[in-house]
Design a protein around this motif. Structure first.
Motif, PDB file in Angstrom:
ATOM      1  N   UNK A 482      69.380  69.684  48.910  1.00 27.03           N
ATOM      2  CA  UNK A 482      69.005  68.365  49.406  1.00 27.03           C
ATOM      3  C   UNK A 482      68.490  67.487  48.268  1.00 27.03           C
ATOM      4  N   UNK A 483      67.787  68.081  47.307  1.00 26.75           N
ATOM      5  CA  UNK A 483      67.328  67.331  46.135  1.00 26.75           C
ATOM      6  C   UNK A 483      68.501  66.942  45.250  1.00 26.75           C
ATOM      7  N   UNK A 484      69.448  67.847  45.095  1.00 26.31           N
ATOM      8  CA  UNK A 484      70.609  67.557  44.254  1.00 26.31           C
ATOM      9  C   UNK A 484      71.422  66.395  44.826  1.00 26.31           C
ATOM     10  N   UNK A 485      71.626  66.405  46.148  1.00 21.80           N
ATOM     11  CA  UNK A 485      72.427  65.362  46.788  1.00 21.80           C
ATOM     12  C   UNK A 485      71.735  64.009  46.811  1.00 21.80           C
ATOM     13  N   UNK A 486      70.420  64.018  47.017  1.00 27.24           N
ATOM     14  CA  UNK A 486      69.702  62.769  47.267  1.00 27.24           C
ATOM     15  C   UNK A 486      68.911  62.250  46.073  1.00 27.24           C
ATOM     16  N   UNK A 492      72.152  60.736  38.191  1.00 24.87           N
ATOM     17  CA  UNK A 492      73.136  60.929  37.116  1.00 24.87           C
ATOM     18  C   UNK A 492      74.316  59.969  37.229  1.00 24.87           C
ATOM     19  N   UNK A 493      74.698  59.658  38.463  1.00 26.20           N
ATOM     20  CA  UNK A 493      75.880  58.811  38.675  1.00 26.20           C
ATOM     21  C   UNK A 493      75.551  57.317  38.644  1.00 26.20           C
ATOM     22  N   UNK A 494      74.280  56.959  38.730  1.00 22.88           N
ATOM     23  CA  UNK A 494      73.888  55.551  38.840  1.00 22.88           C
ATOM     24  C   UNK A 494      73.479  55.009  37.475  1.00 22.88           C
ATOM     25  N   UNK A 498      69.941  53.232  36.329  1.00 23.40           N
ATOM     26  CA  UNK A 498      69.167  53.797  35.226  1.00 23.40           C
ATOM     27  C   UNK A 498      68.789  52.711  34.225  1.00 23.40           C
ATOM     28  N   UNK A 499      69.748  51.864  33.888  1.00 26.43           N
ATOM     29  CA  UNK A 499      69.486  50.803  32.914  1.00 26.43           C
ATOM     30  C   UNK A 499      68.478  49.795  33.466  1.00 26.43           C
ATOM     31  N   UNK A 500      68.615  49.438  34.751  1.00 29.42           N
ATOM     32  CA  UNK A 500      67.658  48.511  35.362  1.00 29.42           C
ATOM     33  C   UNK A 500      66.251  49.109  35.379  1.00 29.42           C
ATOM     34  N   UNK A 615      63.558  58.623  35.874  1.00 25.64           N
ATOM     35  CA  UNK A 615      64.279  57.879  36.907  1.00 25.64           C
ATOM     36  C   UNK A 615      64.487  58.751  38.147  1.00 25.64           C
ATOM     37  N   UNK A 616      64.757  60.045  37.932  1.00 26.22           N
ATOM     38  CA  UNK A 616      64.883  60.963  39.061  1.00 26.22           C
ATOM     39  C   UNK A 616      63.576  61.066  39.841  1.00 26.22           C
TER      40      UNK A 616
END
Length: 649
Positions: A482-486, A492-494, A498-500, A615-616
């Motif tokens: 659930x942590x990996x998905x959410x 990692x994909x965003x 991340x930059x914002x 960020x995570x």
């Protein structure tokens, strides 16, 4: 491996859903589903010493962590992550491992382990000749047996064994010219092969032995005591670890010269070795024996050393450049000292079948087992040859054909259950050449699986300790997913997010004050004073050349470091110019500070990993806020007050 490691970390905050029947007082509910006082107390007591934040060590502080954890578990079930095949498979593996502690008969495991230990004291040097069995048909098996029987007769009567191997052996991996296997000890070869080799005298030809590879005969050419463990220290200079401002080979040769000049090996290891784990202990490694290290070159050089020849020359391995110091040869460990290690290996290796058969029989005796129908007549027709290439497509079995295979306790197992197993299992096998042999292997595995599943289900009902541990691991796996998905995968994909995020908090990511320095390390104070004087008018590189013209007197490290970097001496104070002499780790250090660089903003591209981690954490907190809004949490204040009072007293 990463997933398993994180699951273990998550288990720090896992809770058990198992509770004693007389301790069913509710602490809270989540969407009207109860969470009991006993659950909270269990995890609180278990993990209190692991909590670093002092504010979370109180009952009220820890309750927030507890509720967040329970919310994540609830969300995992809401997202149906418990239905994923990867989750179910990993949970099954853990159940298998844990239940074995309750299932294996200690006496059988110990006897098998003791035999392995006794054999491990010796090494066998041997060659072998193999005749493969193309199929499990009686004709093919008999043909292979007759062939090797004739070859053994010829070998025993004096024909050259190597020549027979060259002409007739069907082993693709052994030395083509001789079937030579080198030296091996216990727990290396398959068990029947090992047993036959150890039962054969030096110079003789073994009896015929069958393994899963076919029929073998073995010629034993030597038997010797296994090399004892040795204890060594080393200094390693890596060619790969981070940016280097020096040549690794040159650096190791400089260190070697310092050792020859009488400097302390241990002090030099602390100062310069790139193997930081051993460097802290003066370069000392864990004891090892032949065949245990990843580097054959290192092992060979280590075993050349002795009390009279303690220091190796510099040499290179795939890990870098090394110098080894011999410390001692260790006495051989007793069986009791190695019992845990060996039992672990015999339970996971090819000896496990001995234990498995014992376990299966004990389960059958405990619960009752009855075989109803043979699998082979039906499945030899039902399963096509495509299974040999892992491409079999399962067809529905009619009710009339779906007969019972066997009964364990009150559980009935049918043909359709075995068909499901074959369909899934075929995807994880190596290609086979004979169908009925494969079906037999599948059936043995399936029967064992069903027996253990039944045992584990009953164990979870009857044994509270086992049930609690399984529950913790079950929730830990769900938390990971659930942590990996959410959180983790989402971050990692965003890349835009991340930059914002970085732009909002970039003031948190700044270089500390940095210094551009030449660090001179000497083994005596007089040499350090000489270097200190020369640095007034020379660069670090020039000082090194002047002082090391006949032997190594100093070591130079030049780089730009943040002021708190571990490469700088502890008592170093940033100031343009030349430092006082600093004594540290049995060495004398002089630092020439060429430039001081003020604090400045770091670039995202240079610190992406650190920013990603933060960020995570940011995404997780936002997600938890949504979960707190989604699920209704009601706390039993009376029960909470009792817990607070209990842990204050």
């Amino acid at each position: 491996m990463i997933r398993k490691f994180i699951v273990i970390i998550l288990l720090t905050f896992c809770v058990s859903s198992i509770y004693s029947q007389n301790k069913k007082e509710e602490l809270l509910t989540i969407d009207n589903k109860p969470v009991y006082v006993s659950e909270f107390k269990r995890v609180y007591q278990k993990n209190l010493d692991l909590v670093k934040d002092e504010s979370q060590k109180s009952v009220m502080g820890y309750l927030d962590l507890f509720i967040d954890y329970k919310l994540k578990v609830a969300e995992a079930y809401a997202q149906e992550l418990h239905k994923k095949q990867s989750y179910r498979s990993e949970l099954l593996i853990y159940q298998e491992q844990l239940s074995s502690n309750y299932l294996y008969e200690d006496k059988v495991a110990e006897d098998v382990a003791r035999e392995a230990y006794e054999r491990s004291l010796d090494e066998i040097e041997a060659s072998h000749l193999l005749i493969r069995i193309e199929s499990s048909s009686p004709q093919d098996t008999l043909a292979a047996y007759n062939k090797i029987k004739e070859l053994r007769k010829r070998a025993v009567n004096g024909e050259d064994f190597n020549e027979l191997v060259r002409k007739y052996s069907e082993e693709p991996n052994a030395d083509k010219q001789s079937g030579f296997l080198g030296y091996f000890s216990a727990l290396v070869m398959v068990y029947p092969f090992e047993t036959t080799a150890y039962n054969t005298k030096v110079g003789e030809i073994s009896d015929i032995v069958r393994t899963r590879y076919g029929y073998h005969i073995i010629k034993v050419t030597d038997r010797r005591k296994k090399a004892p463990e040795i204890l060594v220290s080393h200094i390693m200079i890596s060619e790969k670890k981070g940016p280097k401002t020096f040549d690794a080979e040159q650096r190791i040769n400089e260190i070697y010269q310092l050792i020859q000049q009488g400097e302390s090996f241990e002090s030099l290891a602390k100062q310069f070795s790139d193997d930081r784990n051993s460097a802290k202990k003066g370069g000392e490694l864990k004891p090892f024996t032949k065949g245990e290290l990843r580097s054959k070159e290192f092992e060979t050089e280590a075993y050349k050393l002795s009390v009279d020849n303690k220091i190796s020359n510099p040499f290179k391995t795939e890990f870098g450049w090394h110098i080894i110091k011999f410390k001692e040869e260790l006495p051989i460990k007793t069986f009791e000292e190695r019992k845990v290690e060996i039992e672990k290996r015999v339970r996971s290796g090819n000896r496990a079948k001995i234990i498995t058969n014992t376990v299966n029989n004990s389960i059958k005796q405990k619960y009752g087992f009855k075989k109803i129908n043979s699998y082979l007549p039906f499945f030899s027709e039902y399963v096509t040859d495509s299974v040999l290439k892992r491409r079999w497509r399962k067809e529905p079995i009619s009710k009339e054909d779906d007969k019972k295979l066997f009964i364990i306790g009150d559980h009935e197992v049918f043909y359709s259950d075995f068909a499901d197993f074959i369909y899934e299992r075929q995807l994880r096998i190596r290609p086979h050449s004979e169908k009925n042999e494969l079906l037999k292997s599948f059936y043995d595995e399936f029967e064992t699986q069903e027996l253990k599943i039944y045992f584990r289900k009953d164990l979870e009902k009857q044994n509270e300790e086992y049930a609690a541990t399984i529950s913790e691991y079950r929730d830990g796996l769900l938390i990971f997913d659930v942590m990996n998905n959410n959180v983790w995968d989402k971050a990692k994909k965003d890349s835009v997010g991340l930059e914002n995020y970085f732009n909002k908090v970039k003031d948190n990511y700044r270089w500390k004050k940095r210094v551009d320095v030449d660090i001179i390390t000497a083994q005596t104070e007089s040499l350090a004073k000489k270097a200190q004087k020369l640095l007034e008018n020379q660069t670090g590189e020039q000082v090194k050349e002047l002082m090391n013209n006949d032997k190594v007197n100093v070591i130079l490290t030049s780089n730009v470091f943040e002021v708190d970097n571990a490469s700088l001496p502890n008592n170093y104070k940033p100031s343009i110019g030349i430092s006082d002499i600093i004594e540290e780790n049995d060495a004398y250090i002089v630092v020439k500070t060429k430039n001081i660089i003020p604090s400045s903003q770091k670039e995202l591209s240079k610190i992406r990993g650190k920013v990603m981690s933060d960020y995570q954490n940011y995404i997780e907190e936002q997600w938890l806020e949504k979960l707190r809004d989604k699920y209704k949490v009601n706390i039993n204040k009376k029960a909470l007050k009792k817990i607070i009072k209990e842990y204050k007293s």
